[in-house]
Write a protein that holds these residues in place. Structure first.
Motif, PDB file in Angstrom:
ATOM      1  N   SER A  61      36.184  40.165  40.313  1.00 29.88           N
ATOM      2  CA  SER A  61      36.654  40.667  41.610  1.00 29.88           C
ATOM      3  C   SER A  61      37.396  41.993  41.493  1.00 29.88           C
ATOM      4  O   SER A  61      38.034  42.426  42.448  1.00 29.88           O
ATOM      5  CB  SER A  61      37.493  39.616  42.337  1.00 29.88           C
ATOM      6  N   MET A  92      39.937  43.121  39.620  1.00 30.89           N
ATOM      7  CA  MET A  92      41.359  43.283  39.300  1.00 30.89           C
ATOM      8  C   MET A  92      41.540  43.915  37.925  1.00 30.89           C
ATOM      9  O   MET A  92      42.545  44.565  37.674  1.00 30.89           O
ATOM     10  CB  MET A  92      42.067  41.928  39.338  1.00 30.89           C
ATOM     11  N   ARG A  94      37.688  48.023  43.183  1.00 36.02           N
ATOM     12  CA  ARG A  94      38.951  47.337  43.445  1.00 36.02           C
ATOM     13  C   ARG A  94      38.658  46.081  44.270  1.00 36.02           C
ATOM     14  O   ARG A  94      37.607  45.996  44.905  1.00 36.02           O
ATOM     15  CB  ARG A  94      39.914  48.267  44.164  1.00 36.02           C
ATOM     16  N   PRO A  95      39.589  45.098  44.257  1.00 36.73           N
ATOM     17  CA  PRO A  95      39.297  43.822  44.923  1.00 36.73           C
ATOM     18  C   PRO A  95      38.804  43.966  46.355  1.00 36.73           C
ATOM     19  O   PRO A  95      37.840  43.304  46.746  1.00 36.73           O
ATOM     20  CB  PRO A  95      40.633  43.094  44.849  1.00 36.73           C
ATOM     21  N   HIS A  96      39.435  44.837  47.167  1.00 28.92           N
ATOM     22  CA  HIS A  96      38.994  44.901  48.559  1.00 28.92           C
ATOM     23  C   HIS A  96      37.579  45.470  48.663  1.00 28.92           C
ATOM     24  O   HIS A  96      36.859  45.170  49.607  1.00 28.92           O
ATOM     25  CB  HIS A  96      39.985  45.685  49.418  1.00 28.92           C
ATOM     26  N   HIS A 128      36.959  35.647  46.649  1.00 27.49           N
ATOM     27  CA  HIS A 128      37.691  35.077  45.520  1.00 27.49           C
ATOM     28  C   HIS A 128      38.754  34.135  46.075  1.00 27.49           C
ATOM     29  O   HIS A 128      39.645  34.561  46.800  1.00 27.49           O
ATOM     30  CB  HIS A 128      38.339  36.231  44.735  1.00 27.49           C
ATOM     31  N   GLU A 135      44.472  41.927  49.506  1.00 29.01           N
ATOM     32  CA  GLU A 135      43.428  42.712  48.851  1.00 29.01           C
ATOM     33  C   GLU A 135      42.145  41.876  48.752  1.00 29.01           C
ATOM     34  O   GLU A 135      41.039  42.377  48.962  1.00 29.01           O
ATOM     35  CB  GLU A 135      43.949  43.125  47.471  1.00 29.01           C
ATOM     36  N   GLY A 177      39.889  41.758  51.632  1.00 30.75           N
ATOM     37  CA  GLY A 177      39.239  43.028  51.931  1.00 30.75           C
ATOM     38  C   GLY A 177      40.149  44.082  52.531  1.00 30.75           C
ATOM     39  O   GLY A 177      39.679  45.138  52.953  1.00 30.75           O
ATOM     40  N   ILE A 178      41.464  43.801  52.580  1.00 28.62           N
ATOM     41  CA  ILE A 178      42.398  44.799  53.115  1.00 28.62           C
ATOM     42  C   ILE A 178      42.693  45.822  52.024  1.00 28.62           C
ATOM     43  O   ILE A 178      43.062  45.451  50.907  1.00 28.62           O
ATOM     44  CB  ILE A 178      43.704  44.124  53.586  1.00 28.62           C
TER      45      ILE A 178
END
Ligand SMILES: Nc1ncnc2c1ncn2[C@@H]1O[C@H](COP(=O)(O)OP(=O)(O)OP(=O)(O)O)[C@@H](O)[C@H]1O
Ligand SMILES: [Mg+2]
Lengths: 239, 294
Positions: free
Chosen positions: A53, A55, A74-76, A85, B182, B185-186
Protein backbone atom coordinates in the motif's frame (compact mmCIF):
# COMPACT_ATOMS: atom_id res chain seq x y z
CA UNK A 1 -2.03 -19.79 -9.38
CA UNK A 2 -3.97 -17.49 -11.66
CA UNK A 3 -2.89 -16.15 -15.01
CA UNK A 4 -3.89 -12.51 -14.57
CA UNK A 5 -3.52 -11.76 -10.86
CA UNK A 6 -4.81 -8.55 -9.32
CA UNK A 7 -1.64 -8.44 -7.22
CA UNK A 8 1.73 -9.97 -7.75
CA UNK A 9 4.68 -9.47 -5.46
CA UNK A 10 7.82 -10.49 -7.32
CA UNK A 11 11.01 -11.44 -5.48
CA UNK A 12 10.66 -8.48 -3.12
CA UNK A 13 13.29 -7.53 -0.55
CA UNK A 14 12.19 -5.16 2.22
CA UNK A 15 13.62 -3.67 5.36
CA UNK A 16 13.90 -0.78 7.77
CA UNK A 17 17.09 1.26 7.97
CA UNK A 18 19.79 -1.31 7.38
CA UNK A 19 17.74 -4.21 8.76
CA UNK A 20 16.47 -6.60 6.08
CA UNK A 21 13.22 -8.22 7.19
CA UNK A 22 11.76 -9.68 3.97
CA UNK A 23 14.23 -11.59 1.77
CA UNK A 24 12.94 -12.31 -1.70
CA UNK A 25 9.24 -13.07 -1.37
CA UNK A 26 6.96 -13.75 -4.34
CA UNK A 27 3.23 -14.17 -4.06
CA UNK A 28 0.10 -13.52 -6.10
CA UNK A 29 -3.61 -12.99 -5.56
CA UNK A 30 -6.09 -13.95 -8.27
CA UNK A 31 -9.05 -11.80 -9.25
CA UNK A 32 -11.58 -13.62 -7.09
CA UNK A 33 -9.33 -15.29 -4.58
CA UNK A 34 -9.14 -15.18 -0.80
CA UNK A 35 -5.46 -15.72 -0.07
CA UNK A 36 -3.97 -16.17 3.38
CA UNK A 37 -0.52 -15.05 4.48
CA UNK A 38 0.47 -16.52 7.83
CA UNK A 39 3.61 -16.67 9.93
CA UNK A 40 4.92 -16.06 13.43
CA UNK A 41 5.63 -12.79 15.19
CA UNK A 42 8.01 -10.57 13.28
CA UNK A 43 8.14 -12.81 10.21
CA UNK A 44 7.46 -9.81 7.95
CA UNK A 45 3.75 -10.10 7.11
CA UNK A 46 2.83 -6.50 7.94
CA UNK A 47 5.96 -5.28 6.20
CA UNK A 48 4.80 -6.89 2.95
CA UNK A 49 1.36 -5.26 3.27
CA UNK A 50 2.97 -1.89 3.99
CA UNK A 51 4.95 -2.18 0.78
CA UNK A 52 1.83 -3.12 -1.20
CA UNK A 53 0.00 0.00 0.00
CA UNK A 54 2.91 2.35 -0.54
CA UNK A 55 3.95 3.07 3.05
CA UNK A 56 7.45 1.73 2.34
CA UNK A 57 9.37 1.10 -0.88
CA UNK A 58 10.95 -2.28 -1.74
CA UNK A 59 14.73 -2.45 -1.79
CA UNK A 60 14.57 -4.91 -4.65
CA UNK A 61 11.99 -6.78 -6.69
CA UNK A 62 8.70 -5.31 -7.82
CA UNK A 63 5.03 -5.19 -6.97
CA UNK A 64 2.47 -5.27 -9.79
CA UNK A 65 -1.04 -4.13 -8.97
CA UNK A 66 -3.84 -4.58 -11.52
CA UNK A 67 -1.35 -5.10 -14.32
CA UNK A 68 0.79 -2.05 -13.57
CA UNK A 69 4.03 -1.97 -11.61
CA UNK A 70 4.06 0.19 -8.50
CA UNK A 71 6.46 3.09 -8.55
CA UNK A 72 7.08 5.00 -5.33
CA UNK A 73 3.34 5.38 -4.71
CA UNK A 74 1.93 6.86 -1.53
CA UNK A 75 -0.97 5.18 0.32
CA UNK A 76 -3.65 7.59 -0.92
CA UNK A 77 -2.47 7.01 -4.48
CA UNK A 78 -2.76 3.24 -4.07
CA UNK A 79 -6.28 3.78 -2.73
CA UNK A 80 -7.02 5.76 -5.88
CA UNK A 81 -5.83 2.79 -7.93
CA UNK A 82 -8.32 0.56 -6.12
CA UNK A 83 -6.42 -0.91 -3.19
CA UNK A 84 -8.16 -1.01 0.19
CA UNK A 85 -5.90 -1.67 3.17
CA UNK A 86 -7.61 -2.72 6.40
CA UNK A 87 -4.66 -1.93 8.61
CA UNK A 88 -3.41 -3.42 11.81
CA UNK A 89 -5.17 -1.79 14.75
CA UNK A 90 -8.04 -0.73 12.46
CA UNK A 91 -7.02 2.98 12.35
CA UNK A 92 -10.60 4.26 12.59
CA UNK A 93 -11.62 7.86 13.27
CA UNK A 94 -12.78 7.24 16.85
CA UNK A 95 -14.58 10.54 17.53
CA UNK A 96 -16.41 10.49 14.23
CA UNK A 97 -19.65 8.56 13.93
CA UNK A 98 -19.82 5.10 12.41
CA UNK A 99 -21.67 6.61 9.45
CA UNK A 100 -18.99 9.27 8.98
CA UNK A 101 -16.28 6.61 9.07
CA UNK A 102 -18.07 4.72 6.33
CA UNK A 103 -18.70 7.82 4.22
CA UNK A 104 -14.99 8.67 4.45
CA UNK A 105 -14.27 5.26 2.97
CA UNK A 106 -15.79 6.66 -0.23
CA UNK A 107 -13.79 9.90 -0.12
CA UNK A 108 -12.26 9.49 -3.57
CA UNK A 109 -14.27 10.96 -6.49
CA UNK A 110 -14.92 7.63 -8.21
CA UNK A 111 -16.19 6.08 -4.97
CA UNK A 112 -18.17 9.16 -4.00
CA UNK A 113 -20.18 8.97 -7.19
CA UNK A 114 -21.47 5.56 -6.08
CA UNK A 115 -21.53 6.32 -2.36
CA UNK A 116 -25.21 5.86 -1.56
CA UNK A 117 -25.37 2.52 -3.32
CA UNK A 118 -22.15 1.38 -1.63
CA UNK A 119 -23.50 2.42 1.77
CA UNK A 120 -26.69 0.46 1.23
CA UNK A 121 -24.71 -2.61 0.15
CA UNK A 122 -22.25 -2.40 3.03
CA UNK A 123 -24.94 -1.85 5.64
CA UNK A 124 -26.83 -4.85 4.27
CA UNK A 125 -23.66 -6.89 4.74
CA UNK A 126 -23.15 -5.49 8.28
CA UNK A 127 -26.65 -4.70 9.62
CA UNK A 128 -25.22 -3.92 13.05
CA UNK A 129 -23.37 -0.92 11.61
CA UNK A 130 -26.63 0.53 10.29
CA UNK A 131 -28.08 0.25 13.77
CA UNK A 132 -25.07 2.00 15.33
CA UNK A 133 -24.72 4.58 12.53
CA UNK A 134 -24.88 7.56 14.89
CA UNK A 135 -22.52 6.21 17.56
CA UNK A 136 -18.95 7.44 17.79
CA UNK A 137 -16.78 4.69 16.31
CA UNK A 138 -14.49 4.67 19.36
CA UNK A 139 -17.37 3.63 21.62
CA UNK A 140 -18.03 0.37 19.73
CA UNK A 141 -16.77 -3.04 20.87
CA UNK A 142 -13.58 -4.37 19.33
CA UNK A 143 -15.47 -6.72 17.05
CA UNK A 144 -17.79 -3.98 15.83
CA UNK A 145 -14.82 -1.67 15.26
CA UNK A 146 -13.24 -4.34 13.08
CA UNK A 147 -16.48 -4.53 11.11
CA UNK A 148 -16.33 -0.74 10.65
CA UNK A 149 -12.75 -1.05 9.38
CA UNK A 150 -13.73 -3.70 6.84
CA UNK A 151 -16.89 -1.85 5.84
CA UNK A 152 -14.98 1.43 5.46
CA UNK A 153 -12.53 -0.32 3.13
CA UNK A 154 -15.42 -1.77 1.10
CA UNK A 155 -16.86 1.71 0.60
CA UNK A 156 -13.93 2.44 -1.69
CA UNK A 157 -15.29 -0.12 -4.15
CA UNK A 158 -11.82 -1.67 -4.21
CA UNK A 159 -10.28 -4.06 -6.70
CA UNK A 160 -8.37 -5.76 -3.88
CA UNK A 161 -8.58 -5.74 -0.10
CA UNK A 162 -5.58 -6.45 2.07
CA UNK A 163 -6.21 -7.07 5.77
CA UNK A 164 -3.70 -7.08 8.59
CA UNK A 165 -4.68 -9.29 11.53
CA UNK A 166 -8.38 -8.45 11.70
CA UNK A 167 -8.80 -10.96 14.54
CA UNK A 168 -6.18 -9.32 16.75
CA UNK A 169 -7.39 -8.77 20.30
CA UNK A 170 -10.84 -10.26 19.73
CA UNK A 171 -12.50 -13.00 21.76
CA UNK A 172 -12.80 -16.40 20.03
CA UNK A 173 -16.50 -15.81 19.40
CA UNK A 174 -15.82 -12.44 17.75
CA UNK A 175 -12.95 -13.94 15.72
CA UNK A 176 -15.47 -16.36 14.23
CA UNK A 177 -17.84 -13.48 13.46
CA UNK A 178 -15.16 -11.41 11.79
CA UNK A 179 -13.94 -14.38 9.76
CA UNK A 180 -17.50 -15.09 8.66
CA UNK A 181 -17.80 -11.46 7.59
CA UNK A 182 -14.59 -11.71 5.58
CA UNK A 183 -15.89 -14.84 3.94
CA UNK A 184 -19.16 -13.05 3.05
CA UNK A 185 -17.13 -10.27 1.43
CA UNK A 186 -15.01 -12.79 -0.47
CA UNK A 187 -18.12 -14.54 -1.72
CA UNK A 188 -19.14 -11.35 -3.51
CA UNK A 189 -16.09 -11.96 -5.72
CA UNK A 190 -13.79 -9.54 -3.91
CA UNK A 191 -10.14 -10.60 -3.96
CA UNK A 192 -8.60 -10.50 -0.47
CA UNK A 193 -5.10 -10.94 0.89
CA UNK A 194 -5.58 -11.86 4.53
CA UNK A 195 -2.67 -11.64 6.98
CA UNK A 196 -3.23 -13.49 10.22
CA UNK A 197 -1.54 -15.22 13.11
CA UNK A 198 -4.68 -17.25 13.61
CA UNK A 199 -3.63 -19.98 11.16
CA UNK A 200 -6.54 -22.29 11.84
CA UNK A 201 -9.11 -19.64 10.93
CA UNK A 202 -7.23 -18.61 7.80
CA UNK A 203 -6.96 -22.17 6.54
CA UNK A 204 -10.67 -22.58 7.13
CA UNK A 205 -11.78 -19.55 5.09
CA UNK A 206 -9.12 -19.02 2.40
CA UNK A 207 -8.56 -20.64 -0.99
CA UNK A 208 -4.76 -20.62 -0.83
CA UNK A 209 -2.25 -19.80 1.87
CA UNK A 210 1.38 -18.71 2.01
CA UNK A 211 3.49 -19.46 5.08
CA UNK A 212 6.22 -16.95 5.93
CA UNK A 213 9.11 -17.56 8.31
CA UNK A 214 11.82 -15.00 9.05
CA UNK A 215 11.12 -13.08 5.88
CA UNK A 216 11.05 -16.12 3.56
CA UNK A 217 8.20 -18.22 2.20
CA UNK A 218 8.52 -21.77 3.45
CA UNK A 219 5.29 -23.27 2.19
CA UNK A 220 2.29 -22.44 0.05
CA UNK A 221 -0.64 -24.23 -1.50
CA UNK A 222 -4.40 -24.76 -1.35
CA UNK A 223 -5.53 -24.14 2.21
CA UNK A 224 -7.32 -27.48 2.49
CA UNK A 225 -4.11 -29.32 1.65
CA UNK A 226 -2.01 -27.20 4.01
CA UNK A 227 -4.40 -27.93 6.85
CA UNK A 228 -3.24 -31.55 6.67
CA UNK A 229 0.46 -30.76 6.14
CA UNK A 230 2.64 -32.21 8.93
CA UNK A 231 4.66 -29.00 9.34
CA UNK A 232 1.54 -26.85 9.66
CA UNK A 233 -0.09 -29.31 12.02
CA UNK A 234 2.97 -29.32 14.22
CA UNK A 235 4.11 -25.68 14.13
CA UNK A 236 0.81 -23.80 13.88
CA UNK A 237 -2.10 -25.98 14.86
CA UNK A 238 -0.45 -27.62 17.84
CA UNK A 239 -1.49 -31.09 16.71
CA UNK B 1 -23.96 54.38 37.37
CA UNK B 2 -24.70 51.65 39.82
CA UNK B 3 -22.24 48.87 40.60
CA UNK B 4 -24.46 46.42 38.74
CA UNK B 5 -24.45 48.40 35.56
CA UNK B 6 -20.67 48.75 35.71
CA UNK B 7 -20.30 45.01 36.21
CA UNK B 8 -22.61 44.26 33.29
CA UNK B 9 -20.73 46.73 31.15
CA UNK B 10 -17.42 45.10 32.03
CA UNK B 11 -18.83 41.66 31.35
CA UNK B 12 -20.13 42.76 27.96
CA UNK B 13 -16.74 44.23 27.06
CA UNK B 14 -14.98 41.16 28.36
CA UNK B 15 -17.15 38.76 26.38
CA UNK B 16 -16.73 40.76 23.17
CA UNK B 17 -12.99 41.09 23.63
CA UNK B 18 -12.90 37.39 24.53
CA UNK B 19 -14.62 36.60 21.27
CA UNK B 20 -11.74 38.18 19.39
CA UNK B 21 -9.28 36.24 21.55
CA UNK B 22 -11.20 33.08 20.68
CA UNK B 23 -10.73 33.96 17.03
CA UNK B 24 -7.00 34.39 17.68
CA UNK B 25 -6.91 31.01 19.45
CA UNK B 26 -9.06 28.96 17.14
CA UNK B 27 -6.56 28.99 14.27
CA UNK B 28 -3.80 27.81 16.57
CA UNK B 29 -6.06 25.02 17.82
CA UNK B 30 -6.97 23.94 14.32
CA UNK B 31 -3.34 23.72 13.23
CA UNK B 32 -2.35 21.91 16.40
CA UNK B 33 -5.26 19.49 16.16
CA UNK B 34 -4.40 18.37 12.65
CA UNK B 35 -0.64 18.88 12.39
CA UNK B 36 0.43 18.40 16.03
CA UNK B 37 2.54 21.52 15.69
CA UNK B 38 2.35 24.60 17.87
CA UNK B 39 2.65 27.43 15.40
CA UNK B 40 4.86 30.08 17.01
CA UNK B 41 4.25 32.37 14.06
CA UNK B 42 0.49 32.45 14.66
CA UNK B 43 0.58 35.79 16.48
CA UNK B 44 2.73 37.29 13.76
CA UNK B 45 0.10 36.38 11.20
CA UNK B 46 -2.38 38.27 13.41
CA UNK B 47 -0.05 41.29 13.30
CA UNK B 48 0.29 40.83 9.55
CA UNK B 49 -3.51 41.09 9.32
CA UNK B 50 -3.41 44.34 11.32
CA UNK B 51 -0.83 45.83 8.97
CA UNK B 52 -2.75 44.62 5.94
CA UNK B 53 -5.74 46.61 7.18
CA UNK B 54 -3.50 49.63 7.84
CA UNK B 55 -2.06 49.38 4.36
CA UNK B 56 -5.38 48.99 2.55
CA UNK B 57 -6.70 51.92 4.56
CA UNK B 58 -3.72 54.14 3.74
CA UNK B 59 -3.54 53.21 0.06
CA UNK B 60 -7.16 52.66 -0.89
CA UNK B 61 -9.09 54.22 1.98
CA UNK B 62 -10.70 50.88 2.79
CA UNK B 63 -12.63 50.32 5.99
CA UNK B 64 -10.72 47.55 7.83
CA UNK B 65 -13.54 45.10 7.28
CA UNK B 66 -13.58 45.79 3.56
CA UNK B 67 -9.89 44.86 3.40
CA UNK B 68 -10.94 41.33 4.37
CA UNK B 69 -11.95 40.82 0.75
CA UNK B 70 -8.25 40.85 -0.12
CA UNK B 71 -6.73 39.78 3.20
CA UNK B 72 -8.72 36.53 3.49
CA UNK B 73 -7.59 34.90 0.22
CA UNK B 74 -4.06 36.28 0.54
CA UNK B 75 -3.85 34.98 4.13
CA UNK B 76 -5.04 31.54 3.06
CA UNK B 77 -2.57 31.34 0.17
CA UNK B 78 0.30 32.61 2.33
CA UNK B 79 -0.38 29.89 4.88
CA UNK B 80 -0.53 27.19 2.19
CA UNK B 81 2.73 28.46 0.74
CA UNK B 82 4.49 28.49 4.11
CA UNK B 83 3.34 24.92 4.74
CA UNK B 84 4.48 23.72 1.30
CA UNK B 85 7.81 25.52 1.35
CA UNK B 86 8.79 25.03 4.98
CA UNK B 87 6.71 22.68 7.13
CA UNK B 88 6.05 19.99 4.49
CA UNK B 89 9.79 19.46 4.16
CA UNK B 90 10.15 18.54 7.81
CA UNK B 91 6.99 16.49 8.49
CA UNK B 92 9.01 13.39 9.26
CA UNK B 93 11.64 15.21 11.33
CA UNK B 94 11.41 15.29 15.14
CA UNK B 95 8.64 17.63 16.39
CA UNK B 96 11.09 20.29 17.65
CA UNK B 97 11.98 21.03 14.04
CA UNK B 98 8.52 22.35 13.26
CA UNK B 99 8.53 24.44 16.45
CA UNK B 100 11.84 26.01 15.52
CA UNK B 101 10.75 26.54 11.94
CA UNK B 102 7.62 28.43 12.99
CA UNK B 103 9.72 30.44 15.46
CA UNK B 104 11.97 31.38 12.54
CA UNK B 105 8.96 32.40 10.45
CA UNK B 106 7.79 34.53 13.35
CA UNK B 107 11.11 36.41 13.47
CA UNK B 108 11.09 36.89 9.70
CA UNK B 109 7.57 38.37 9.64
CA UNK B 110 8.17 40.74 12.56
CA UNK B 111 11.43 42.05 11.17
CA UNK B 112 10.14 42.27 7.62
CA UNK B 113 7.37 44.57 8.86
CA UNK B 114 9.87 46.57 10.90
CA UNK B 115 12.10 47.03 7.83
CA UNK B 116 9.36 47.97 5.41
CA UNK B 117 6.76 49.85 7.47
CA UNK B 118 8.89 51.01 10.39
CA UNK B 119 8.51 50.65 14.14
CA UNK B 120 6.03 53.36 15.07
CA UNK B 121 2.60 52.15 16.23
CA UNK B 122 -0.08 52.22 13.52
CA UNK B 123 -3.83 51.97 13.66
CA UNK B 124 -6.93 52.71 11.60
CA UNK B 125 -9.60 55.19 12.64
CA UNK B 126 -13.03 53.96 11.66
CA UNK B 127 -15.98 56.31 11.17
CA UNK B 128 -17.84 54.67 14.05
CA UNK B 129 -14.86 54.76 16.45
CA UNK B 130 -16.64 56.76 19.15
CA UNK B 131 -20.16 55.44 18.60
CA UNK B 132 -21.63 53.51 21.48
CA UNK B 133 -24.84 51.61 21.74
CA UNK B 134 -26.83 51.58 24.95
CA UNK B 135 -28.80 48.55 26.03
CA UNK B 136 -30.61 49.04 29.34
CA UNK B 137 -28.01 51.51 30.59
CA UNK B 138 -25.08 49.35 29.50
CA UNK B 139 -22.93 51.14 26.92
CA UNK B 140 -21.04 49.04 24.44
CA UNK B 141 -18.75 50.52 21.81
CA UNK B 142 -19.74 49.98 18.21
CA UNK B 143 -16.20 48.90 17.34
CA UNK B 144 -16.36 46.07 19.87
CA UNK B 145 -19.82 45.04 18.70
CA UNK B 146 -18.66 44.86 15.10
CA UNK B 147 -15.59 42.89 16.19
CA UNK B 148 -17.87 40.53 18.10
CA UNK B 149 -20.10 40.05 15.07
CA UNK B 150 -17.11 39.42 12.81
CA UNK B 151 -15.81 36.85 15.28
CA UNK B 152 -19.12 35.02 15.44
CA UNK B 153 -19.28 34.95 11.65
CA UNK B 154 -15.72 33.66 11.27
CA UNK B 155 -16.04 30.96 13.90
CA UNK B 156 -19.46 29.86 12.66
CA UNK B 157 -17.99 29.66 9.17
CA UNK B 158 -15.14 27.51 10.40
CA UNK B 159 -17.54 25.25 12.29
CA UNK B 160 -19.73 24.84 9.22
CA UNK B 161 -16.70 24.07 7.09
CA UNK B 162 -15.47 21.39 9.51
CA UNK B 163 -18.83 19.78 10.18
CA UNK B 164 -20.96 20.35 7.10
CA UNK B 165 -18.61 19.79 4.16
CA UNK B 166 -16.74 16.85 2.68
CA UNK B 167 -13.38 18.58 2.97
CA UNK B 168 -14.20 19.40 6.60
CA UNK B 169 -14.85 15.75 7.29
CA UNK B 170 -11.53 14.87 5.68
CA UNK B 171 -9.80 17.46 7.88
CA UNK B 172 -11.36 15.96 11.01
CA UNK B 173 -10.43 12.47 9.85
CA UNK B 174 -6.82 13.53 9.28
CA UNK B 175 -6.74 15.05 12.77
CA UNK B 176 -8.03 11.82 14.27
CA UNK B 177 -5.87 9.34 12.43
CA UNK B 178 -3.47 10.36 9.70
CA UNK B 179 -2.70 6.81 8.54
CA UNK B 180 -6.38 5.90 8.44
CA UNK B 181 -7.07 9.02 6.39
CA UNK B 182 -4.28 8.28 3.95
CA UNK B 183 -5.56 4.71 3.49
CA UNK B 184 -9.05 5.82 2.48
CA UNK B 185 -7.43 7.97 -0.19
CA UNK B 186 -7.13 11.37 1.51
CA UNK B 187 -3.98 13.20 0.45
CA UNK B 188 -3.04 14.19 4.00
CA UNK B 189 -0.18 16.41 2.84
CA UNK B 190 -2.69 18.48 0.89
CA UNK B 191 -4.91 18.56 3.99
CA UNK B 192 -1.97 19.88 6.03
CA UNK B 193 -1.44 22.68 3.52
CA UNK B 194 -5.15 23.56 3.56
CA UNK B 195 -5.27 23.52 7.36
CA UNK B 196 -2.24 25.76 7.70
CA UNK B 197 -3.83 28.06 5.13
CA UNK B 198 -7.04 28.16 7.18
CA UNK B 199 -5.12 28.78 10.42
CA UNK B 200 -3.23 31.66 8.84
CA UNK B 201 -6.40 33.05 7.35
CA UNK B 202 -8.12 33.01 10.75
CA UNK B 203 -5.13 34.81 12.29
CA UNK B 204 -5.27 37.47 9.58
CA UNK B 205 -9.02 37.92 10.09
CA UNK B 206 -8.42 38.33 13.83
CA UNK B 207 -5.78 40.99 13.06
CA UNK B 208 -8.12 42.94 10.81
CA UNK B 209 -10.80 42.73 13.49
CA UNK B 210 -8.41 44.06 16.12
CA UNK B 211 -6.99 47.01 14.23
CA UNK B 212 -9.75 49.48 15.16
CA UNK B 213 -9.15 48.51 18.82
CA UNK B 214 -5.38 48.35 19.12
CA UNK B 215 -2.23 49.90 17.75
CA UNK B 216 -0.09 47.53 15.71
CA UNK B 217 3.64 47.30 16.35
CA UNK B 218 5.95 45.01 14.39
CA UNK B 219 8.02 42.74 16.59
CA UNK B 220 6.86 41.99 20.15
CA UNK B 221 3.19 42.04 19.42
CA UNK B 222 3.28 38.78 17.48
CA UNK B 223 4.71 36.94 20.45
CA UNK B 224 2.04 38.48 22.69
CA UNK B 225 -0.71 37.21 20.40
CA UNK B 226 0.87 33.77 20.12
CA UNK B 227 0.92 33.64 23.90
CA UNK B 228 -2.72 34.75 24.06
CA UNK B 229 -3.70 32.14 21.48
CA UNK B 230 -1.87 29.55 23.50
CA UNK B 231 -3.55 30.65 26.74
CA UNK B 232 -6.96 30.59 25.04
CA UNK B 233 -6.50 27.08 23.72
CA UNK B 234 -5.11 25.67 26.92
CA UNK B 235 -7.73 27.44 29.06
CA UNK B 236 -10.50 25.83 27.06
CA UNK B 237 -8.82 22.50 26.53
CA UNK B 238 -6.49 21.93 23.62
CA UNK B 239 -7.91 20.88 20.33
CA UNK B 240 -11.53 21.90 19.82
CA UNK B 241 -13.30 24.92 18.38
CA UNK B 242 -15.84 25.06 21.21
CA UNK B 243 -13.10 24.95 23.81
CA UNK B 244 -11.27 27.82 22.12
CA UNK B 245 -14.43 29.94 22.26
CA UNK B 246 -14.82 29.21 25.97
CA UNK B 247 -11.14 29.87 26.61
CA UNK B 248 -11.26 33.17 24.73
CA UNK B 249 -14.25 34.42 26.67
CA UNK B 250 -12.70 33.42 30.00
CA UNK B 251 -9.51 35.29 29.06
CA UNK B 252 -11.40 38.39 27.88
CA UNK B 253 -13.60 38.58 30.96
CA UNK B 254 -10.71 38.00 33.38
CA UNK B 255 -8.62 40.71 31.72
CA UNK B 256 -11.39 43.29 31.67
CA UNK B 257 -12.59 42.59 35.20
CA UNK B 258 -9.02 42.61 36.54
CA UNK B 259 -8.20 45.85 34.77
CA UNK B 260 -11.31 47.59 36.04
CA UNK B 261 -11.47 46.35 39.65
CA UNK B 262 -7.75 45.90 40.36
CA UNK B 263 -4.89 47.79 38.76
CA UNK B 264 -5.42 48.37 35.04
CA UNK B 265 -1.73 48.30 34.09
CA UNK B 266 -1.55 44.57 34.90
CA UNK B 267 -4.29 43.66 32.43
CA UNK B 268 -2.22 40.99 30.66
CA UNK B 269 -1.05 39.50 33.94
CA UNK B 270 -4.59 38.65 35.08
CA UNK B 271 -5.10 36.44 32.07
CA UNK B 272 -1.83 34.64 32.73
CA UNK B 273 -2.67 34.23 36.42
CA UNK B 274 -6.01 32.65 35.48
CA UNK B 275 -4.14 30.45 33.03
CA UNK B 276 -1.76 29.19 35.73
CA UNK B 277 -4.58 28.64 38.22
CA UNK B 278 -6.61 26.61 35.77
CA UNK B 279 -3.59 24.57 34.74
CA UNK B 280 -2.92 23.89 38.40
CA UNK B 281 -6.41 22.61 39.17
CA UNK B 282 -7.57 21.37 35.78
CA UNK B 283 -4.55 20.48 33.65
CA UNK B 284 -6.85 19.27 30.87
CA UNK B 285 -8.36 22.76 30.58
CA UNK B 286 -11.82 23.95 31.58
CA UNK B 287 -13.63 21.93 28.97
CA UNK B 288 -10.88 19.64 27.78
CA UNK B 289 -11.34 15.94 27.28
CA UNK B 290 -8.68 14.51 25.04
CA UNK B 291 -6.21 16.24 22.76
CA UNK B 292 -7.82 14.62 19.78
CA UNK B 293 -10.82 16.68 18.74
CA UNK B 294 -10.95 19.49 16.23
N1 LIG C 1 8.96 0.59 11.64
C1 LIG C 1 9.89 -0.36 11.87
N2 LIG C 1 11.19 -0.03 12.07
C2 LIG C 1 12.10 -0.96 12.28
N3 LIG C 1 11.86 -2.28 12.31
C3 LIG C 1 10.60 -2.68 12.12
C4 LIG C 1 9.55 -1.74 11.88
N4 LIG C 1 8.40 -2.42 11.72
C5 LIG C 1 8.72 -3.73 11.85
N5 LIG C 1 10.03 -3.89 12.09
C6 LIG C 1 10.72 -5.16 12.24
O1 LIG C 1 10.54 -5.91 11.06
C7 LIG C 1 10.30 -7.27 11.37
C8 LIG C 1 9.03 -7.73 10.71
O2 LIG C 1 7.95 -6.98 11.27
P1 LIG C 1 6.45 -7.14 10.77
O3 LIG C 1 5.65 -6.14 11.51
O4 LIG C 1 6.41 -7.12 9.30
O5 LIG C 1 6.12 -8.61 11.28
P2 LIG C 1 4.74 -9.36 11.31
O6 LIG C 1 4.94 -10.64 10.59
O7 LIG C 1 3.65 -8.48 10.86
O8 LIG C 1 4.61 -9.68 12.86
P3 LIG C 1 3.33 -9.64 13.82
O9 LIG C 1 2.65 -10.95 13.63
O10 LIG C 1 3.91 -9.50 15.17
O11 LIG C 1 2.49 -8.49 13.40
C9 LIG C 1 10.29 -7.38 12.88
O12 LIG C 1 11.53 -7.88 13.29
C10 LIG C 1 10.10 -5.98 13.35
O13 LIG C 1 10.77 -5.77 14.56
MG1 LIG D 1 2.03 -7.58 11.75
Amino acid sequence: MTADPILSVEDVVLGYGSLEVVSGVSLAVGRAELVGLVGGNGSGKSTILRAVSGMITPWRGRIVFDGEPMTAARPHQMARRGLAHVPMGRQLFPNLTVRENLLLGAWLPAARAARDAALARVEALFPELARRAGARAGTLSGGQQQMVAIARALMLGPKLMIMDEPSLGLSPLLVKEVMAAIRRVAETGMPILLVEQNVKQVLAVSHRTYVLENGRLVLDGPSQELAGHPMIRKAYLGL
Amino acid sequence: MTDWVILLQNLANGVLMGGVYALVGVGLTLVFGVMRTINFAHGDFVVLGMYAAVLFNALLGFDPYLSLVIAVPVGFLTGMLVERLVLARIVDAPPESALLATLGISLIIGNAILLTVGGEPRSVQVAYASTTISIGGVHVSMVLLVAGAATVAAIAGLYALLHRTEIGRAIRATAENRLGAELVGIDTRAIHAIVFGLGTMLAVVAGVTLIPLLFATPTNMGAVFTLKAFVVTVLGGLGSVGAAIAGGIVLGVVEVLGASYLASEYREAYGLAAFLLILLFRPEGLFGRTVKRV
